[in-house]
Write an enzyme that holds these catalytic residues in place. Structure first.
Site, mmCIF file in Angstrom:
data_model
loop_
_atom_site.group_PDB
_atom_site.id
_atom_site.type_symbol
_atom_site.label_atom_id
_atom_site.label_comp_id
_atom_site.label_asym_id
_atom_site.label_seq_id
_atom_site.Cartn_x
_atom_site.Cartn_y
_atom_site.Cartn_z
ATOM 1 N N PRO A 1 0.805 -1.227 0.000
ATOM 2 C CA PRO A 1 0.000 0.000 0.000
ATOM 3 C C PRO A 1 0.838 1.278 0.000
ATOM 4 C CG PRO A 1 -0.154 -1.117 2.124
ATOM 5 C CD PRO A 1 0.531 -2.057 1.189
ATOM 6 N N GLU B 1 2.343 -8.061 9.198
ATOM 7 C CA GLU B 1 2.526 -6.633 9.428
ATOM 8 C C GLU B 1 3.265 -5.951 8.292
ATOM 9 O OE1 GLU B 1 2.261 -2.940 11.274
ATOM 10 O OE2 GLU B 1 1.214 -4.828 11.655
ATOM 11 N N ASP C 1 -9.276 1.435 -24.669
ATOM 12 C CA ASP C 1 -9.726 1.329 -23.286
ATOM 13 C C ASP C 1 -9.651 2.669 -22.571
ATOM 14 O OD1 ASP C 1 -10.311 -1.336 -23.274
ATOM 15 O OD2 ASP C 1 -8.332 -1.963 -22.611
#
Length: 261
Positions: free
Chosen positions: A89, A116, A169
């Site tokens: 992330p 973690e 696209d």
């Protein structure tokens, strides 16, 4: 293209790698897909791949030894180094442009973590890229890796039935894609735009371009700043913006007049 995925849960990829377009691409030999359990590269009797973080804190951290050994088993000592992608992330946000860049590679290795986080030495000395599919946290890197692999693999020559599909696209041109219609021409009194039934390719292309611009202006105006637009198109869009602003100002002006009375 060869794609290897390092994961603690290789069974998660069975359906994805054998179904739909990815499955067909695999059968054709266009892409090689393999999920590898990096736990097998642990050297202790308990097959440990994680440990408590130095300095304390919650959660477990993936150890560097199994991950380095797993990657090194997939890369020939005398061969070119592939792109090694850490799903995280904290990474660079994945985009269509990144997918197009990665589709030019011959070998990709995806690293999917759990727990973690990763030992920092994996980030610093093993991977070449860190990618995120959005500003949120999942239980592991497997689902994000599937998203990236699907997005990249569909760009490989021969994967899609229609080679022009990927070119038009959303995001490939910097804009959102235009609306699509199919049979019947009339459904519940909703008609297909007449221009699409005209057979006039020039008019159809012009309509599609206009619709793409309108849809992007409405849904993702931020994309227009970097899009490849003509001077005429930018002037037309600016006129639409100004018109919209005037329409929004009228009700409030009318309300103020009523209040003054």
């Amino acid at each position: 293209m060869r794609i290897d995925v390092l994961t603690l849960f290789p069974e998660m990829f069975d359906g994805v790698f054998s179904s739909s377009i990815l499955g067909k691409a695999r059968e054709k030999g266009i892409v090689s897909l393999q999920a590898v359990n990096f736990r097998q590269f642990s050297t202790d009797k308990h097959s440990t791949v994680d440990d408590y973080p130095y300095g304390g804190g919650g959660g477990m951290v993936l150890k560097p030894e199994p991950m380095f050994a797993a990657v090194e088993s997939l890369v020939p000592a005398d061969g070119p180094r592939p792109r090694i992608i850490l799903m995280c992330p904290q990474g660079e946000t994945f985009t269509q442009q990144k997918a197009e860049q990665l589709s030019n590679e011959e070998h990709l290795i995806f690293v999917c973590g759990h727990y973690e986080g990763y030992d920092e030495r994996i980030r610093e000395h093993l991977v070449t890229d860190e990618l995120s599919i959005g500003d949120y946290v999942l239980t592991g890197g497997e689902l994000p890796a599937m998203v990236v692999i699907d997005s990249v693999a569909r760009l490989l020559p021969g994967v899609l039935g229609n080679e022009t599909s990927a070119v038009t696209d959303s995001f490939s041109t910097g804009l959102l894609e235009y609306p699509h219609y199919t049979r019947p021409a009339v459904f519940r009194d909703w008609e297909v735009p007449e221009v699409l039934l005209s057979g006039h390719h020039g008019r159809i292309e012009a309509w599609r371009r206009e619709q793409s611009l309108l849809r992007t202006l409405k849904r993702r105006p931020d994309l227009l700043e970097q899009a490849d637009l003509s001077t005429k198109e930018r002037a037309w869009l600016q006129g639409l913006r100004e018109r919209e602003e005037r329409l929004m100002e009228r009700p409030s002006a009318h309300k103020n007049e009523q209040g003054d009375k």
